[in-house]
Design an enzyme around this catalytic site. Sequence first.
Site, PDB file in Angstrom:
ATOM      1  CG  ASN A  10      -1.745   1.209   1.381  1.00  0.00           C
ATOM      2  OD1 ASN A  10      -1.868   1.991   0.434  1.00  0.00           O
ATOM      3  ND2 ASN A  10      -2.338   1.398   2.554  1.00  0.00           N
ATOM      4  CE  LYS A  12       0.110   3.380   4.743  1.00  0.00           C
ATOM      5  NZ  LYS A  12      -0.023   3.527   6.163  1.00  0.00           N
ATOM      6  CG  HIS A  96      -5.783   1.736   5.125  1.00  0.00           C
ATOM      7  ND1 HIS A  96      -5.355   2.667   6.049  1.00  0.00           N
ATOM      8  CD2 HIS A  96      -4.741   0.887   4.939  1.00  0.00           C
ATOM      9  CE1 HIS A  96      -4.110   2.390   6.391  1.00  0.00           C
ATOM     10  NE2 HIS A  96      -3.714   1.308   5.738  1.00  0.00           N
ATOM     11  CD  GLU A  98      -3.041   5.356   6.718  1.00  0.00           C
ATOM     12  OE1 GLU A  98      -3.019   5.428   5.473  1.00  0.00           O
ATOM     13  OE2 GLU A  98      -2.113   4.826   7.377  1.00  0.00           O
ATOM     14  CD  GLU A 168      -3.600  -2.822   7.188  1.00  0.00           C
ATOM     15  OE1 GLU A 168      -2.485  -3.019   6.725  1.00  0.00           O
ATOM     16  OE2 GLU A 168      -4.268  -1.802   6.965  1.00  0.00           O
ATOM     17  N   GLY A 174       2.314   1.905  10.728  1.00  0.00           N
ATOM     18  CA  GLY A 174       3.231   3.032  10.603  1.00  0.00           C
ATOM     19  C   GLY A 174       3.926   3.400  11.899  1.00  0.00           C
ATOM     20  CB  SER A 214       5.183  -2.131  11.868  1.00  0.00           C
ATOM     21  OG  SER A 214       4.760  -0.798  12.124  1.00  0.00           O
TER      22      SER A 214
END
Length: 251
Positions: A10, A12, A96, A98, A168, A174, A214
């Site tokens: 991904n 992003k 996701h 985010e 996730e 991250g 991660s």
Amino acid sequence: MSRQLIVAGNWKMNTNLKEGIKLAKGVSKKTKPSDPLVIMAAPATHLHAVAEVVKDIPGIQVAAQNCSQELSGAYTGEISVGMIKAIGAKYVILGHSERRQYFKEGNALLAKKVKTVLDNSLLPIFCCGEPLAVRKAGNHARHVSKQLREGLFHLSKKDFAKVVIAYEPIWAIGTGVTASPEQAQEMHDKIRKMIVRKYGDKIADNTTILYGGSVKPANAKVLFSQPDVDGGLVGGASLKADDFVKIIKAR
Ligand code: PEP
């Protein structure tokens, strides 16, 4: 569809077009048909070019990072499933964390997006996972169960069988803090059991469940060797061809 080992990157909102093409070429050069299926989720502006780079490589597919639940019309800034399909992408990442957090995408909207994707012959990679406070309170399984029930479990057996799930945990995305292999396996096992209860053993056994948060070259092997972890959704480490290739070849 049957359970498949997948390593998805991904990107992003990273890379310009030139950098994205270089990255796609760098990964393509080093992958073999015996590797897991590789998926590159490039920014929308790069999808066509990246799809061109990988179009003759059977083990690599392209994904969009999001799509509209609407098919077309006056939705400024949105990207439709038809547009994604037309440039040769096969997958769409949905839900996701985010998108959930910054763009307020909730389970009801995601349920519509999932249906639109499947109705138009694309395949969703549906993300789920809990924030740190929920994990600390011990409510992570309940949190993920609600995301699956409200975002995915409206699907027919036939449609659900095409879905890839990415677990996730938000506290691992991250942050450099990876879920331990035991934590990943425990949640993947619970997710598979949720699928058993809704769709039965056969579909659950065939569902691909990726771990994200991660994933790095140093931890990919131990994570991917857990019995219910079928590969990974990789953010930061997918931006360097060498690191991503190491993750692809980790198992
Ligand atoms: C992600 O964004 O899906 C992700 C897993 O990111 P990272 O690998 O950087 O934690």
